[in-house]
Enzyme design. Structure first.
Site, mmCIF file in Angstrom:
data_model
loop_
_atom_site.group_PDB
_atom_site.id
_atom_site.type_symbol
_atom_site.label_atom_id
_atom_site.label_comp_id
_atom_site.label_asym_id
_atom_site.label_seq_id
_atom_site.Cartn_x
_atom_site.Cartn_y
_atom_site.Cartn_z
ATOM 1 N N LYS A 175 0.825 -1.221 0.000
ATOM 2 C CA LYS A 175 0.000 0.000 0.000
ATOM 3 C C LYS A 175 0.855 1.266 0.000
ATOM 4 C CE LYS A 175 -2.129 -0.963 3.880
ATOM 5 N NZ LYS A 175 -1.544 -2.257 4.243
ATOM 6 N N ARG A 231 -9.024 1.032 9.327
ATOM 7 C CA ARG A 231 -8.514 -0.303 9.646
ATOM 8 C C ARG A 231 -9.502 -1.138 10.439
ATOM 9 N NH1 ARG A 231 -2.650 0.763 8.921
ATOM 10 N NH2 ARG A 231 -1.511 -1.142 9.287
ATOM 11 N N ARG A 242 11.413 -5.399 4.312
ATOM 12 C CA ARG A 242 11.202 -3.964 4.061
ATOM 13 C C ARG A 242 12.211 -3.128 4.844
ATOM 14 N NH1 ARG A 242 5.244 -2.170 4.477
ATOM 15 N NH2 ARG A 242 5.343 -3.175 6.501
ATOM 16 N N ARG A 247 11.871 -1.179 10.234
ATOM 17 C CA ARG A 247 10.867 -0.743 11.200
ATOM 18 C C ARG A 247 10.828 -1.724 12.357
ATOM 19 N NH1 ARG A 247 5.427 0.300 7.753
ATOM 20 N NH2 ARG A 247 4.576 -0.694 9.599
ATOM 21 N N ARG A 284 0.588 -8.447 13.494
ATOM 22 C CA ARG A 284 -0.109 -7.471 12.636
ATOM 23 C C ARG A 284 -1.025 -8.181 11.645
ATOM 24 N NH1 ARG A 284 4.599 -4.610 10.178
ATOM 25 N NH2 ARG A 284 3.083 -3.403 9.013
HETATM 26 P P1 AMP Z 1 1.344 0.940 8.652
HETATM 27 O O1 AMP Z 1 2.493 1.832 8.358
HETATM 28 O O2 AMP Z 1 0.099 1.326 7.907
HETATM 29 O O3 AMP Z 1 1.682 -0.517 8.514
HETATM 30 O O4 AMP Z 1 0.985 1.164 10.205
HETATM 31 C C1 AMP Z 1 1.915 0.867 11.232
HETATM 32 C C2 AMP Z 1 1.233 0.815 12.579
HETATM 33 O O5 AMP Z 1 0.616 2.082 12.871
HETATM 34 C C3 AMP Z 1 0.083 -0.183 12.702
HETATM 35 O O6 AMP Z 1 0.537 -1.503 12.984
HETATM 36 C C4 AMP Z 1 -0.707 0.410 13.868
HETATM 37 O O7 AMP Z 1 -0.060 0.185 15.106
HETATM 38 C C5 AMP Z 1 -0.609 1.904 13.575
HETATM 39 N N1 AMP Z 1 -1.712 2.358 12.688
HETATM 40 C C6 AMP Z 1 -1.600 2.786 11.406
HETATM 41 N N2 AMP Z 1 -2.800 3.115 10.901
HETATM 42 C C7 AMP Z 1 -3.700 2.887 11.879
HETATM 43 C C8 AMP Z 1 -5.124 3.014 11.986
HETATM 44 N N3 AMP Z 1 -5.873 3.441 10.954
HETATM 45 N N4 AMP Z 1 -5.707 2.681 13.168
HETATM 46 C C9 AMP Z 1 -4.981 2.255 14.216
HETATM 47 N N5 AMP Z 1 -3.649 2.101 14.189
HETATM 48 C C10 AMP Z 1 -2.998 2.409 13.042
#
Ligand code: AMP
Length: 217
Positions: free
Chosen positions: A13, A88, A127, A160, A171
């Site tokens: 994404k 989410r 990544r 990360r 996750r």
């Molecule tokens: P991402 O970079 O989209 O993989 O997000 C990394 C982390 O940020 C996730 O595993 C969550 O802990 C937090 N996070 C990102 N987007 C959301 C969301 N819409 N709602 C809740 N937590 C989020």
């Protein structure tokens, strides 16, 4: 044009949103990146979010609601935005419907990037991100020009915290339980488009470009 990019962690994404937002002059609304930056800068938001992000859990909806509202009200998001990593769960999807209505905007499409689960662990654990600007790379699929150095800003590439295998597995579980139901939610509303994400970055991009940018221009 407001588009949601949906898909499990590691589906691509972020990478696709970066490329598409540039090609279509849309704002890239990446909630995970906003949170990681806040954590790096130790702001109040960062302090609140840190534990959840590190464990691969969702940050509470009330916190995310504030983040997304502020981001969607910003000037650059008025012409259109790609929402990467939001919503989410169902509560967030309903919040988004109300927020867009309040702002006089609407959702044009939800693109679901579908990748077999077996491929996701390898994608996430390989990544790397730039410690300076957050740009995304991969040790096998998306290398920088110089080892460990960001092409964009020269920053050092790092893994990360939440891309370690154990956290990636958590996750994925969180995704299946909480985010998975959004596929039906948007399908029922006639907004869902599916893309086979098990192809090269460029192949997926070509499909998305036609689907998202050319069909709306
Ligand atoms: P991402 O970079 O989209 O993989 O997000 C990394 C982390 O940020 C996730 O595993 C969550 O802990 C937090 N996070 C990102 N987007 C959301 C969301 N819409 N709602 C809740 N937590 C989020």
């Amino acid at each position: 044009m407001h588009i949601v990019l949906l898909g499990p962690p590691g589906a691509g994404k972020g990478t696709q949103a970066e490329m598409l937002s540039e090609a279509g002059d849309l704002a890239h609304v990446a909630v995970g990146e906003i949170l990681r930056q806040a954590i790096r800068e130790k702001t109040d938001l960062g302090i609140e979010a840190e534990m959840y992000v590190e464990q691969g859990e969702l940050v509470p909806d009330e916190i995310i609601a504030g983040v997304i509202e502020e981001r969607l009200r910003a000037d650059d998001a008025q012409k259109g935005a790609l929402l990467d990593g939001f919503p989410r769960n169902l509560t967030q999807a309903e919040f988004l419907d109300q927020l867009l209505k309040k702002l006089g905007l609407s959702l044009d499409a939800v693109v679901y990037i579908d990748v077999p689960f077996a491929a996701l662990i390898r994608r996430s654990t390989g990544r790397r991100i730039c410690s300076g600007c957050g740009r995304v790379y991969h040790v096998e699929f998306n290398l920088p020009q110089r080892d460990n150095v960001c092409d964009e800003c020269g920053g050092e590439l790092i893994q990360r915290e939440d891309d370690r295998e154990e956290t990636v597995r958590n996750r994925l579980e969180v995704y299946l339980e909480q985010t998975g139901p959004l596929v039906d939610y948007y399908d029922e509303r006639g907004l869902l488009r599916r893309v086979d994400g098990d192809q090269s970055i460029d192949e997926v991009f070509q499909v998305l470009k036609t689907m998202v940018l050319e069909s709306h221009s």
